[in-house]
Design a protein around this motif. Structure first.
Motif, PDB file in Angstrom:
ATOM      1  N   TRP A 547      -3.379  20.373  57.921  1.00  0.00           N
ATOM      2  CA  TRP A 547      -1.889  21.229  58.122  1.00  0.00           C
ATOM      3  C   TRP A 547      -1.368  21.446  60.215  1.00  0.00           C
ATOM      4  O   TRP A 547      -0.310  21.338  60.386  1.00  0.00           O
ATOM      5  N   ILE A 548      -2.552  21.791  60.577  1.00  0.00           N
ATOM      6  CA  ILE A 548      -2.124  21.447  61.810  1.00  0.00           C
ATOM      7  C   ILE A 548      -2.015  20.356  62.537  1.00  0.00           C
ATOM      8  O   ILE A 548      -0.431  20.421  63.229  1.00  0.00           O
ATOM      9  N   GLY A 551       2.423  20.870  61.730  1.00  0.00           N
ATOM     10  CA  GLY A 551       2.453  21.498  63.028  1.00  0.00           C
ATOM     11  C   GLY A 551       3.654  22.035  62.371  1.00  0.00           C
ATOM     12  O   GLY A 551       3.591  22.653  61.536  1.00  0.00           O
ATOM     13  N   LYS A 552       5.485  22.199  63.003  1.00  0.00           N
ATOM     14  CA  LYS A 552       6.294  22.746  62.193  1.00  0.00           C
ATOM     15  C   LYS A 552       6.775  21.606  61.296  1.00  0.00           C
ATOM     16  O   LYS A 552       7.822  22.298  61.079  1.00  0.00           O
ATOM     17  N   ARG A 553       6.531  20.428  60.794  1.00  0.00           N
ATOM     18  CA  ARG A 553       6.979  19.990  59.671  1.00  0.00           C
ATOM     19  C   ARG A 553       6.446  20.954  57.923  1.00  0.00           C
ATOM     20  O   ARG A 553       7.523  20.610  57.239  1.00  0.00           O
ATOM     21  N   MET A 582      -3.498  30.872  60.123  1.00  0.00           N
ATOM     22  CA  MET A 582      -2.568  31.621  60.660  1.00  0.00           C
ATOM     23  C   MET A 582      -2.366  32.135  62.599  1.00  0.00           C
ATOM     24  O   MET A 582      -1.579  31.783  63.127  1.00  0.00           O
ATOM     25  N   GLU A 583      -3.372  31.697  62.947  1.00  0.00           N
ATOM     26  CA  GLU A 583      -3.377  32.036  64.652  1.00  0.00           C
ATOM     27  C   GLU A 583      -2.904  30.558  65.548  1.00  0.00           C
ATOM     28  O   GLU A 583      -1.804  30.749  65.920  1.00  0.00           O
ATOM     29  N   PHE A 584      -2.877  29.493  64.657  1.00  0.00           N
ATOM     30  CA  PHE A 584      -2.030  28.079  64.668  1.00  0.00           C
ATOM     31  C   PHE A 584      -0.893  28.903  64.631  1.00  0.00           C
ATOM     32  O   PHE A 584       0.447  28.494  66.019  1.00  0.00           O
ATOM     33  N   LEU A 589       2.822  27.864  66.683  1.00  0.00           N
ATOM     34  CA  LEU A 589       4.187  27.560  66.415  1.00  0.00           C
ATOM     35  C   LEU A 589       4.915  28.063  67.304  1.00  0.00           C
ATOM     36  O   LEU A 589       5.693  28.521  66.954  1.00  0.00           O
ATOM     37  N   THR A 590       4.565  29.981  67.517  1.00  0.00           N
ATOM     38  CA  THR A 590       5.393  30.632  67.752  1.00  0.00           C
ATOM     39  C   THR A 590       6.322  31.548  67.105  1.00  0.00           C
ATOM     40  O   THR A 590       7.272  30.977  67.138  1.00  0.00           O
TER      41      THR A 590
END
Length: 912
Positions: A547-548, A551-553, A582-584, A589-590
Motif C-alpha cells: 500500500w505504501i 502511495g496516492k494511487r 494510517m500514520e503514513f 500523504l497529508t
C-alpha cells in the motif's frame, strides 16, 4: 476467403460436375477417335486434382514466373515477391525503387531459378539474383522491350546480341515465345514464335563454341526464310510449350496454341530441317468462342496438354484428343490470367485476380506416403479444399504433431475477419497441446515437456490470436481446468490480463505472497480493494508495504473496511500495521479526509494512547486547521478517560470554562494555561482565574498557591479571593499580599491625581484658544469669488476659512456631502429637515394671535429661536468643521479617481 468447412464440399461438387461435363463433351472433339476403348470406373482416382494455395497477395498480380521451385511475381507497380516453394511461409518482398511511370511488362526466370530478368514497359531491363536483394539495371538491353527469353540450359552465363529479325506481313514482328533446346549430336533448336507463325532454326554448334552463342545457326539462314508453320487464324498472340521428361534432357514433345486450335506432336532430332513429327491439330471445341473466350495459356505434360480459358482449365489427352478433365473456377476467384509450368518441379500454376492455385502438386502426398509427416503437413497447409480430409488423414495415422503443424499453418494463413475458422483452430490446437503435455508429463520426459510447454505458452501469448483467445477465454479456461493444468492456466490468465483470476487462484491455495506479488506488479486499484481484506489477515506487513508503495494511487477510505475488519479482532501485528498505514496517510500523504483522521484517533485511543495527545497537539489549535471531528474526538477521549486530551479538545472548541473545570482535575498549571486563552475578554479571564483560586483555596487549601494566582493574573486582587478563605485563617497569611495591594492602590491614586492635573491644565488652554478664536475676524473684498463655483461671494451666504478659501453655503454643502460617511449624511438630512420646519414656524409668527394665546406664543418664540440656532450650529459642525480643500477630507480622497468609473464612458464620449 470462403469457409474452411464449405471449401471441401464446393470442390467435390465442382469436380463431379467437371467429370460429367467431360463425358458429355467427347463428341465435340475436333480430331478423329483413335480407336481406344474409353472405360472409367466410378471410383477411379482422377488424373488431375486441384489444390488451392492459401495466399492472397497484398496487391494485384501482374506477372509471374516459376522454375526449380522458385516463384517470382510482380505485384502492383513497384513490388516483387519471391517465394521458395520449399519454404512457402517465408516470402521475400523487394521494392524495385522506380520513381518513373514504368511498370513490369514480363518476368523471365532461368531453369535453375537463380536469375530473374525483369522487362519494363519503358523498354528497360533489370536483373535480380536469387541470393541478393538489390536489383541491377542492364544498360546494354535498354531500348528493347523484351517479350520472350530462350535460356541456354547448359551455360551459366548468358550473352546478349542481335542475330536475326523476323517479319510478319512485311513488318518486324515481336517474338511471343522463344525456346532453345539441345538435341543429339550437339544439334540446337531455336523456335521463335510470332503471332501466327512458328519458325525453326536448326543447326549444329561446334564443340566448345557455345560461348560464341548461336550466330552460326542464324547466319546460315540469312538469305532464305527458315522452316516455319503458319495458320491463317490469328488471335494477336500465340504460345508454344515443350515437354521434357527429365532435367537436362532434350524435350520430346511440343504443343502450339494458335488461332484455330492446338498444334501438337513429337520432336525428332534426326531430321535435318524440321524437327516436328507426328503433328496433329486439336481444333477448339464449340464452347471456345475466339471473339469472347480466347484461350490464354497452354501447358504440355507427358500425355495431355492443359488449356487455360478465362474461367476454366481443360485437359486434353494427346493420345485420343478427348477432354479428360475440365475444372471451372468460381467467380469469387475472378478471371484467370495465366498458367505456367515449372519445367523442373513439374507443377503447374494458374493465377487469378484474387487467388493462385497449384495443379498436379504431388509433393504433400509424396511426403505423406514416405512418412515425412511434418513436411507433408506444411505442404497440405497451403491447400484449403480438403481441410477435413487432410485432418482425418493425420488423425488416422495417429500423427498429432503433424496435425498440430497443419493446423498452425492454416491458422497463420487465415484473415482476422474469419473469426469462426480462427476460433475452431485455436480451440483445437489448445486441446492438442494439452493432450501432448499430459502425455509427456506422464512419460517423465522433462526436456521435451518443457519445450512443448514453452511452445504452448508462445501460442497462448501470440498477439495474432489475442482477440480470439480473449473472446473465448472461458472455453480455454475450461480446457485447462479439465486437464488439471494449473500452471498454464495461471500463465494464460496473466496473458489475458485476467489478474483477478490469478490472485483468486493463489488465495485459494494459501499462496498469499504470490497473490500480493501479482497485485504489486500490475497495480490495479480495484483488485487491491477487493483482495486486501484477506491478504491483510495473513500477511499484514507485506500488504501495508505494498500500500505504501502504491502511495496516492490508492484511496485510503476504500481500504478502511479491510483495516477495521481485522484490527478489532486480529493479532498485534495486524493492529500495528494498520496504525502504520494510517500514520503514513496522515503524515506522509497529508490526507485530509475526516474519516481517516477519525479512524487514526480511534486506533490511538484503543491501542496507542501515548501517541494520542501528541497527535492532538500537532493537528492544530484552531477549528479551521483540524481535519478530525472535534465532537467525536471529545467523546472518544472521555470514554477512555483521557482528561488531558479532553482539555485540549475543549480549548480548540473555545469552551474555556469546561476546559478549566476539567483541567483542575488534572493539573493547576494546565488550568492556568487555559484561563489565559480568552485574551479579548477580561471578564471571562477574571472568572476563570477565580475558578482556579477557589479550587486552590477550597480544594487544595494552599494559601501560597492562592497568592501565586494573584501574581499570575493582574486582574485579581486580594479582596477578590478573600471570600474563599475560611474565617479562622489569620491575617498573617495575607499580610504581604495586603501590603502589596495597598501600595498598588496608593500608586494608582497618585497616577489619577497626576492625570487630573494634566486634564485641568489642558481644559484651561482649550478655553483660552476658544476665546481667542471668537475674537478673530477676516476681511472679504467685494470682488472675492467662491472657490467652488467662481461666482461673486457676497451675493449669498458664505463661509470663510482660516486658510483663505471662501465658499458659498450651498457650494460647500455640495462639495462636502459626497465625502461624508453614511451616518453623517443621514444626520445632515435630518438636521436639514428640522431647519426647514423651524423656518416655517418662524413665518407663522406674522399671523394674528388670539389674546389668550399671547403668552404661549411669546414663550414659543424664544424656544424656537434657540432650537434653530442650535440646528444651524450642528450643520456647520458637519460641513464646515474644516476646509474641504485643505482638510482631512481632501487627504482621504487622494486615491479616488477624478471621474466616477460608472460615468467614465459617458464622460469619455462627451470629449469626442
Amino acid at each position: 476467403m470462403a469457409s474452411i468447412l464449405d471449401e471441401y464440399e464446393d470442390s467435390q461438387n465442382t469436380r463431379q460436375s467437371a467429370q460429367q461435363h467431360s463425358r458429355l463433351s467427347t463428341a465435340n472433339i475436333g480430331i478423329t477417335h483413335s480407336g481406344f476403348v474409353n472405360v472409367r470406373l466410378e471410383e477411379e482416382k482422377p488424373i488431375f486434382n486441384k489444390q488451392r494455395i492459401d495466399f492472397t497477395p497484398p496487391e494485384k498480380i501482374n506477372h509471374l514466373a516459376v522454375c526449380s521451385n522458385q516463384l517470382c511475381m510482380s505485384l502492383g507497380k513497384d513490388t516483387l515477391l519471391r517465394i521458395d516453394l520449399a519454404k512457402p511461409d517465408q516470402p521475400n518482398q523487394i521494392e524495385l525503387g522506380r520513381k518513373d511511370e514504368s511498370k513490369v511488362h514480363k518476368l523471365f526466370l532461368d531453369p535453375t531459378g537463380s536469375h530473374l530478368l525483369i522487362s519494363l514497359s519503358t523498354s528497360e531491363c533489370l536483373y535480380l539474383n536469387r541470393n541478393t536483394q538489390k536489383v541491377r539495371s542492364l544498360s546494354r538491353w535498354r531500348g528493347h522491350l523484351i517479350e520472350s527469353v530462350g535460356w541456354n540450359k547448359l551455360l551459366g552465363n548468358q550473352y546478349f546480341r542481335q542475330v536475326h529479325s523476323l517479319e510478319e506481313d512485311g513488318k518486324p514482328a515481336p517474338v511471343c515465345c522463344l525456346e532453345v533446346e539441345r538435341g543429339l549430336e550437339n544439334k540446337y533448336l531455336s523456335s521463335p514464335l510470332p503471332a501466327k507463325r512458328l519458325f525453326q532454326f536448326v543447326g549444329k554448334v561446334a564443340e566448345g563454341s557455345e560461348q560464341q552463342g548461336f550466330s552460326s545457326i542464324f547466319s546460315q539462314n540469312q538469305d532464305l526464310l527458315p522452316s516455319f508453320q503458319e495458320f491463317p487464324a490469328n488471335m494477336g498472340y500465340s504460345e508454344i510449350t515443350f515437354y521434357t521428361s527429365k532435367l537436362r534432357t532434350s524435350p520430346k514433345a511440343f504443343a502450339w496454341m494458335m488461332g484455330n486450335g492446338v498444334l501438337y506432336g513429337q520432336l525428332d532430332y534426326v531430321r535435318p530441317d524440321s524437327l516436328l513429327s507426328d503433328v496433329q491439330v486439336w481444333e477448339y471445341t464449340a464452347d471456345i468462342d475466339l471473339s469472347i473466350n480466347k484461350p490464354i495459356s497452354i501447358v504440355l505434360t507427358q500425355f495431355h496438354f492443359l488449356l487455360l480459358l478465362h474461367d476454366r482449365v481443360k485437359a486434353i489427352c494427346t493420345l485420343n484428343g478427348q477432354v479428360v478433365y475440365e475444372d471451372v473456377f468460381p467467380d469469387k476467384f475472378g478471371a484467370l490470367k495465366k498458367m505456367i509450368k515449372d519445367p523442373v518441379g513439374g507443377s503447374t500454376a494458374v493465377t487469378g485476380q484474387s487467388a493462385w492455385t497449384w495443379c498436379l502438386a504431388k509433393e504433400a502426398e509424396h511426403c505423406f506416403q514416405n512418412k515425412r509427416y511434418l513436411e507433408s503437413a506444411k505442404c497440405y497447409a497451403l491447400t484449403q479444399n480438403y481441410f477435413e480430409e487432410i485432418a482425418l488423414k493425420f488423425i488416422e495415422a495417429k500423427q498429432e504433431e503433424a496435425l498440430k503443424e497443419f493446423l498452425l499453418k492454416k491458422l497463420n494463413n487465415l484473415k482476422q475477419s474469419e473469426r469462426t475458422q480462427i476460433t475452431l483452430l485455436v480451440t483445437w490446437l489448445a486441446e492438442l497441446y494439452l493432450n501432448r503435455l499430459g502425455q509427456l508429463e506422464s512419460d517423465g520426459n522433462s526436456i521435451i515437456f518443457q519445450e512443448t510447454r514453452e511452445e504452448f505458452r508462445h501460442f497462448l501469448s501470440n498477439p495474432k490470436h489475442k482477440e480470439c483467445l480473449f473472446n473465448n477465454r472461458s472455453t480455454i479456461y475450461d480446457l485447462l481446468a479439465s486437464h488439471g493444468n494449473v500452471d498454464d492456466m495461471v500463465y494464460f490468465s496473466v496473458v489475458m490480463q485476467d489478474y483477478e483470476r490469478v490472485i483468486s487462484h493463489y488465495c485459494q491455495h494459501d499462496d498469499y505472497s504470490a497473490a500480493l506479488d501479482v497485485l504489486s506488479k500490475h497495480c490495479d486499484q480495484k483488485l487491491f480493494y477487493k483482495f486486501s481484506p484477506v491478504l491483510m489477515q495473513h500477511i499484514p506487513k507485506k500488504v501495508v508495504d505494498a500500500w505504501i508503495q502504491m502511495g496516492k494511487r490508492l484511496d485510503p477510505k476504500k481500504l478502511i473496511p479491510a483495516l477495521m475488519n481485522y484490527s478489532q479482532m486480529g493479532s498485534t501485528q495486524q493492529i500495528s500495521e494498520t496504525i502504520r498505514y494510517m500514520e503514513f496517510c496522515v503524515y506522509e500523504l497529508t490526507v485530509t479526509e475526516e474519516a481517516i483522521h477519525n479512524y487514526l484517533l480511534s486506533l490511538y485511543a484503543k491501542y496507542k494512547p501515548e501517541s494520542l495527545l501528541w497527535y492532538l497537539e500537532q493537528a492544530g489549535t484552531h477549528a479551521s486547521e483540524i481535519h478530525y471531528d472535534l465532537k467525536y474526538a471529545l467523546r472518544l477521549c472521555a470514554e477512555h478517560g483521557y482528561l488531558q486530551a479532553c482539555v485540549l479538545v475543549y480549548r480548540i472548541m473555545e469552551l474555556y470554562e469546561e476546559a478549566v473545570d476539567l483541567a483542575l482535575q488534572v493539573d493547576v498549571d494546565l488550568a492556568k494555561s487555559c484561563a489565559d486563552l480568552p485574551e479579548d475578554d477580561e471578564e471571562l479571564r477574571k472568572k476563570l482565574w477565580l475558578k482556579i483560586a477557589r479550587h486552590v483555596v477550597q480544594e487544595e487549601k494552599d494559601v501560597k498557591k492562592a497568592m501565586n494566582c494573584l501574581s499570575s493574573c493582574n486582574l485579581l486582587k486580594i479582596e477578590d479571593i478573600l471570600p474563599f478563605f475560611p474565617d479562622f485563617v489569620t491575617i498573617d497569611h495575607f499580610k504581604e499580599a495586603i501590603c502589596s495591594s495597598l501600595e498598588e492602590y496608593n500608586q494608582h491614586i497618585e497616577e489619577l491625581k497626576q492625570e487630573m492635573e494634566e486634564a485641568t491644565e489642558s481644559a484651561k488652554r482649550i478655553r483660552e484658544d476658544i476665546q481667542e478664536m471668537r475674537n478673530k475676524y477676516g476681511v472679504v473684498d467685494s470682488q472675492e469669488k467662491c472657490a467652488a463655483c467662481d461666482f461673486p461671494l457676497l451675493n449669498r451666504p458664505f463661509y470663510l476659512f482660516l486658510c483663505g478659501h471662501m465658499f458659498h453655503y450651498d457650494c460647500l454643502f455640495q462639495e462636502v456631502t459626497p465625502h461624508l460617511t453614511t451616518y453623517r449624511q443621514s444626520r445632515l438630512e435630518e438636521l436639514q429637515k428640522k431647519l426647514a420646519a423651524t423656518t416655517l414656524s418662524s413665518k407663522s409668527r406674522h399671523r394674528p394671535v388670539p389674546k389668550d394665546e399671547g403668552d404661549t406664543a411669546s414663550l414659543g418664540k424664544g424656544s424656537a429661536g434657540t432650537s434653530r440656532e442650535q440646528i444651524k450650529s450642528d450643520i456647520d459642525d458637519l460641513i464646515a468643521s474644516e476646509c474641504v480643500y485643505c482638510g482631512e477630507l481632501m487627504i482621504k480622497s487622494i486615491d479616488k479617481p477624478f471621474i466616477d468609473p460608472q460615468k467614465f464612458e459617458e464622460e469619455k464620449s462627451s470629449w469626442l
